[in-house]
Design an enzyme around this catalytic site. Structure first.
Site, PDB file in Angstrom:
ATOM      1  N   ARG A 242      19.935  16.745  99.297  1.00 49.30           N
ATOM      2  CA  ARG A 242      21.203  16.945 100.032  1.00 49.30           C
ATOM      3  C   ARG A 242      22.381  16.212  99.368  1.00 49.30           C
ATOM      4  O   ARG A 242      23.247  15.679 100.079  1.00 49.30           O
ATOM      5  CB  ARG A 242      21.072  16.510 101.497  1.00 49.30           C
ATOM      6  CG  ARG A 242      19.850  17.035 102.213  1.00 49.30           C
ATOM      7  CD  ARG A 242      19.706  18.511 102.113  1.00 49.30           C
ATOM      8  NE  ARG A 242      18.475  18.988 102.736  1.00 49.30           N
ATOM      9  CZ  ARG A 242      18.053  20.237 102.624  1.00 49.30           C
ATOM     10  NH1 ARG A 242      18.739  21.134 101.913  1.00 49.30           N
ATOM     11  NH2 ARG A 242      16.939  20.612 103.209  1.00 49.30           N
TER      12      ARG A 242
ATOM     13  N   GLU B 150       8.119  15.965 109.038  1.00 46.94           N
ATOM     14  CA  GLU B 150       8.249  16.971 107.971  1.00 46.94           C
ATOM     15  C   GLU B 150       7.203  16.751 106.879  1.00 46.94           C
ATOM     16  O   GLU B 150       7.511  16.646 105.692  1.00 46.94           O
ATOM     17  CB  GLU B 150       9.686  16.964 107.415  1.00 46.94           C
ATOM     18  CG  GLU B 150      10.704  17.299 108.500  1.00 46.94           C
ATOM     19  CD  GLU B 150      12.144  17.419 108.012  1.00 46.94           C
ATOM     20  OE1 GLU B 150      12.499  16.754 107.036  1.00 46.94           O
ATOM     21  OE2 GLU B 150      12.905  18.188 108.638  1.00 46.94           O
TER      22      GLU B 150
ATOM     23  N   ARG C 291      12.177   5.451 111.118  1.00 49.42           N
ATOM     24  CA  ARG C 291      13.028   6.560 111.570  1.00 49.42           C
ATOM     25  C   ARG C 291      12.403   7.328 112.741  1.00 49.42           C
ATOM     26  O   ARG C 291      11.175   7.529 112.793  1.00 49.42           O
ATOM     27  CB  ARG C 291      13.308   7.520 110.409  1.00 49.42           C
ATOM     28  CG  ARG C 291      14.101   6.845 109.304  1.00 49.42           C
ATOM     29  CD  ARG C 291      14.331   7.769 108.146  1.00 49.42           C
ATOM     30  NE  ARG C 291      15.417   8.702 108.323  1.00 49.42           N
ATOM     31  CZ  ARG C 291      15.319  10.017 108.118  1.00 49.42           C
ATOM     32  NH1 ARG C 291      14.165  10.588 107.809  1.00 49.42           N
ATOM     33  NH2 ARG C 291      16.361  10.787 108.247  1.00 49.42           N
TER      34      ARG C 291
ATOM     35  N   ASP D  34      19.658  17.561 114.248  1.00 52.88           N
ATOM     36  CA  ASP D  34      19.735  17.187 112.835  1.00 52.88           C
ATOM     37  C   ASP D  34      21.140  17.375 112.268  1.00 52.88           C
ATOM     38  O   ASP D  34      21.390  18.336 111.550  1.00 52.88           O
ATOM     39  CB  ASP D  34      18.732  18.038 112.034  1.00 52.88           C
ATOM     40  CG  ASP D  34      18.529  17.510 110.633  1.00 52.88           C
ATOM     41  OD1 ASP D  34      19.064  16.446 110.326  1.00 52.88           O
ATOM     42  OD2 ASP D  34      17.827  18.172 109.853  1.00 52.88           O
TER      43      ASP D  34
ATOM     44  N   GLU E 164      25.544  17.849 104.514  1.00 48.29           N
ATOM     45  CA  GLU E 164      24.514  18.892 104.437  1.00 48.29           C
ATOM     46  C   GLU E 164      24.871  20.131 105.251  1.00 48.29           C
ATOM     47  O   GLU E 164      24.861  21.247 104.736  1.00 48.29           O
ATOM     48  CB  GLU E 164      23.174  18.317 104.925  1.00 48.29           C
ATOM     49  CG  GLU E 164      22.066  19.360 104.971  1.00 48.29           C
ATOM     50  CD  GLU E 164      20.731  18.796 105.415  1.00 48.29           C
ATOM     51  OE1 GLU E 164      20.637  17.584 105.685  1.00 48.29           O
ATOM     52  OE2 GLU E 164      19.760  19.582 105.483  1.00 48.29           O
TER      53      GLU E 164
ATOM     54  N   TRP F 179      10.861  25.803 112.463  1.00 47.30           N
ATOM     55  CA  TRP F 179      11.509  24.490 112.511  1.00 47.30           C
ATOM     56  C   TRP F 179      12.045  24.097 113.885  1.00 47.30           C
ATOM     57  O   TRP F 179      12.633  23.034 114.044  1.00 47.30           O
ATOM     58  CB  TRP F 179      12.651  24.448 111.493  1.00 47.30           C
ATOM     59  CG  TRP F 179      12.180  24.649 110.088  1.00 47.30           C
ATOM     60  CD1 TRP F 179      12.084  25.833 109.421  1.00 47.30           C
ATOM     61  CD2 TRP F 179      11.696  23.645 109.191  1.00 47.30           C
ATOM     62  NE1 TRP F 179      11.582  25.630 108.161  1.00 47.30           N
ATOM     63  CE2 TRP F 179      11.336  24.293 107.989  1.00 47.30           C
ATOM     64  CE3 TRP F 179      11.535  22.256 109.276  1.00 47.30           C
ATOM     65  CZ2 TRP F 179      10.819  23.602 106.891  1.00 47.30           C
ATOM     66  CZ3 TRP F 179      11.033  21.577 108.178  1.00 47.30           C
ATOM     67  CH2 TRP F 179      10.677  22.249 107.010  1.00 47.30           C
TER      68      TRP F 179
HETATM   69  C1  GCV Z   1      15.433  13.782 103.632  1.00 47.75           C
HETATM   70  C2  GCV Z   1      16.831  17.253 107.287  1.00 47.75           C
HETATM   71  C3  GCV Z   1      17.147  17.515 105.854  1.00 47.75           C
HETATM   72  C4  GCV Z   1      16.087  16.960 104.938  1.00 47.75           C
HETATM   73  C5  GCV Z   1      15.945  15.451 105.245  1.00 47.75           C
HETATM   74  C6  GCV Z   1      15.559  15.313 106.706  1.00 47.75           C
HETATM   75  C7  GCV Z   1      15.434  13.869 107.116  1.00 47.75           C
HETATM   76  O1  GCV Z   1      15.740  18.007 107.694  1.00 47.75           O
HETATM   77  O2  GCV Z   1      17.301  18.890 105.648  1.00 47.75           O
HETATM   78  O3  GCV Z   1      16.473  17.160 103.612  1.00 47.75           O
HETATM   79  O4  GCV Z   1      14.991  14.857 104.412  1.00 47.75           O
HETATM   80  O5  GCV Z   1      16.559  15.888 107.491  1.00 47.75           O
HETATM   81  O6  GCV Z   1      16.391  13.351 107.660  1.00 47.75           O
HETATM   82  O7  GCV Z   1      14.393  13.266 106.909  1.00 47.75           O
END
Ligand code: GCV
Length: 679
Positions: free
Chosen positions: A161, A286, A319, A365, A393, A541
């Protein structure tokens, strides 16, 4: 602005003279005493030399004897101000003789911040020449203790990103060659009070896993670069490191071998980097590994790491971005918005003293509009920091102008009512609502190796604004914006008012031509730029708008919806629950609404969608006209650069308008009342 070759000084421009210098008033930098011989003192002296030469065209004379100096910078000259200063605060006060200025603090960080604040105020036209009697010229303490930048940079030099070129930290599996650029970055961050940085992507891949192993010397080198500027380095770690790096058969947090492995790693890290900040962890998110694999919860997972770092004063930043990323779109009972709260609320009070939860501002997000995460105000016995995304992003990727400070202000000003009125997010992250050993704000960096650092030069305002809000969340978006414009472009009234207006309207404009009323997404999958209304609609998602031919929106009420609205304290819960009283900008986040239903404006929902999308494009056209009026008033390179970005934005906005309007026209069959072109 400095040319786009070399690197931009951003807001640290000393070639724009302050009013006082132009009027040939006293130069406070003519004789300078910086007391102490540390690396930070050297940074302070160098900065003052740079500033003296630039602002007053005179190299300061540096002296050891404070009584001769027009400016004294030194620790513990606090006098009556001692009680008012925290560890990182500073006071700028009149010295012993008329015209002498003293910058003092309890720590070197405080001195650094005092020095930069002094230079900022000078450049903003403040005069320190008149005697202030026994009063301070300026006394400040940062509001938020942890003020951190997160880099999502990978060792190969790519950035997850990132929209401003490649990483300034890493390249080809090792440190980037240009370490002066890294030092210049550290200086920029220090100038606005940032005191921590995580240096690798939260998605920790194989190469980055080695940063706590064989590649530790690279981290040590970075810590050496950031240290004089008062910035502590943290690392994102791979939860499966004991297996991937240590050859163990498990990463179970309750396994003694795993615990000993992390304790040994912590010893090794602190042997090299005594002021190492700690770990940032994305776990069970993720597809990243985490404690769930072993049937353990996140408190067990985080506390194990906390124990390893605890002897050295390190912290674990854990996180909360945890949700099911393998959802079936047919399933209307699972709601991604609920996930973080459902996972972490039952663990409130169970985290170790040196574990801090990092919570994204919204429950989804980083969309252009979301409600504030209900974990703020929910968690009352857990250290917590707010995570914001400076990198754009979902907000235009530094092609489109989107000044994010107004959005962040809404988050910081949001009243959770956790302890009655006034329990705002800014009070929580300042550690003033609940007892917290650690609290703060983290921002995902928007910086890369582009000469202007941020891809779009005006996106520098987001980095500046992020840090200024960390220091003082009470500043308004306009105050921060005006500071930034003046420090970056100087004091031409027309330049100031045009750019400031562009900044302040840009978030609303972006929202107008993209996603209506808080529903989110509608972006192209993968890279997330440009419109694709159903791009994520039939995916896994958990990011659905559920538009059909009659209505759009997700019912997140307690009565008949997913119940997400019930995760808030009153009166927020009932506000969001109510179709009538729900803040309209969040309407589709909380409610399913028919296209023919009326909004408060009296317009139908569908007409609102059409109107805002037409308006958004017109507003970009107006911005272009306003920017064009600055030709000859800003340097030609910046002028052309921003003009080109605005043309790109116009193309994007037009695409969004036409895709979104056509989509809803085709779904609903309802024409635009004003008969404009829809495809
Ligand atoms: C670093 C979103 C972004 C991902 C990011 C994720 C996160 O999904 O698209 O690129 O990963 O957030 O914050 O972990």
């Amino acid at each position: 602005m400095e040319g786009r070759t070399g690197s931009s000084p951003c807001w640290l421009r000393y070639d724009l003279q302050p009013q006082a210098a132009q009027e040939d008033r006293e130069n406070p930098l003519r004789v300078v005493a910086v007391l102490g011989g540390s690396a930070t003192a050297a940074c302070i002296a160098e900065e003052l030399e740079r500033a003296g030469k630039g602002l007053y065209r005179t190299t300061p004379e540096f002296v050891a004897e404070p009584s001769r100096a027009s400016l004294v910078v030194g620790l513990d000259l606090l006098g009556p101000f001692a009680d008012q200063l925290g560890e990182e605060g500073f006071v700028i006060k009149p010295g012993a003789w008329e015209g002498q200025v003293v910058i003092t603090a309890k720590t070197e960080r405080g001195l650094l911040y005092g020095m930069f604040a002094f230079l900022r105020e000078l450049r903003l036209g403040r005069s320190f020449a008149s005697p202030g009697g026994s009063e301070a010229f300026l006394l400040e303490n940062p509001s938020v203790p942890i003020r951190m930048i997160n880099h999502w940079d990978n060792l190969d030099g790519s950035i997850e990103r990132g929209y401003a070129g490649r990483s300034i930290l890493w390249n080809g599996g090792t440190l980037a060659k240009d370490q002066e650029r890294i030092a210049a970055y550290a200086r920029l961050l220090a100038s606005v009070g940032i005191n921590a940085i995580s240096i690798n992507n939260v998605n920790v891949h194989t190469a980055e896993t080695g940063l706590i192993g064989p590649k530790l010397p690279l981290v040590e080198r970075l810590a050496d670069i950031f240290r004089p500027w008062g910035i502590r380095v943290l690392l994102c770690i791979n939860y499966a490191s004991p297996m991937e790096l240590g050859g163990l058969t498990t990463a179970d947090p309750l396994d003694p071998h795993v615990q000993e492995w992390w304790a040994e790693r912590a010893r090794a890290i602190y042997a090299r980097i005594p002021d190492f900040g700690g770990f940032v962890v994305k776990a069970d998110s993720e597809h990243r590994p985490g404690p769930f694999t072993y049937g353990r919860d996140h408190a067990q997972g985080a506390n194990m790491l906390g124990k390893a770092l605890e002897p050295y004063g390190g912290i674990v930043i854990w996180r909360c971005f945890v949700y099911n990323c393998m959802q079936d779109w047919r399933d209307h009972t699972t709601d991604r918005a609920r996930a973080a709260y459902d996972t972490f609320m039952p663990l409130d009070g169970k985290f170790a003293q040196n574990v801090v939860l990092q919570i994204k501002n919204g429950p989804m997000d980083f969309q252009i509009r979301e409600p504030v995460s209900p974990l703020f105000g929910g968690l009352s016995r857990t250290n917590q920091i707010l995570e914001l995304q400076i990198t754009q992003e979902y907000t235009g990727q530094q092609k489109d102008l989107c000044y994010l400070v107004p959005l962040w202000k809404e988050v910081l000003d949001f009243d959770t009512f956790a302890q009655g009125p006034g329990s705002t997010v800014q009070e929580i992250v300042a550690g003033r609502v609940f007892p917290q050993a650690y609290s703060g704000i983290a921002g995902v960096s928007n910086v890369g190796s582009d000469p202007n650092w941020t891809g779009h030069t005006l996106a520098q305002a987001n980095l500046y604004g992020f840090a200024r809000l960390c220091w003082n969340p009470g500043l308004s978006a306009a105050e921060v914006g005006e500071e930034w414009v003046r420090l970056t472009f100087g004091d031409d009234e027309r330049v100031k008012s045009v750019i400031l207006e562009m900044l302040l309207k840009s978030r609303e404009i972006y929202e107008n031509y993209t996603v209506p009323l808080g529903i989110g997404w509608m972006v192209n999958p993968g890279h997330h730029y440009g419109p694709n209304v159903d791009g994520y609609e039939y995916d896994r998602w958990g990011t659905y708008h559920r538009a059909d031919w009659q209505a759009i929106g997700v019912d997140r009420t307690l009565q008949g919806g997913t119940g997400f609205a019930g995760q808030y304290h009153q009166p927020n819960a009932e506000l969001y629950e109510s179709r009538e009283r729900c803040p309209e900008e969040l309407l589709l986040f909380f409610h399913r609404v028919g296209y023919r239903e009326r909004l408060r404006s009296g317009k139908t929902l569908i007409q609102h969608i059409y109107d805002t999308h037409f308006a958004g494009v017109e507003q970009v056209q107006e911005m272009i006209a306003r920017w064009n009026s600055l030709e000859g008033r800003v340097d030609p390179e910046t002028f052309v650069h921003v003009a080109a970005k605005l043309q790109e934005q116009l193309k994007n906005a037009t695409e969004w308008r036409d895709v979104v309007n056509s989509y809803f026209y085709r779904k609903s069959g309802i024409p635009d009342e004003r008969g404009r072109k829809i495809y």
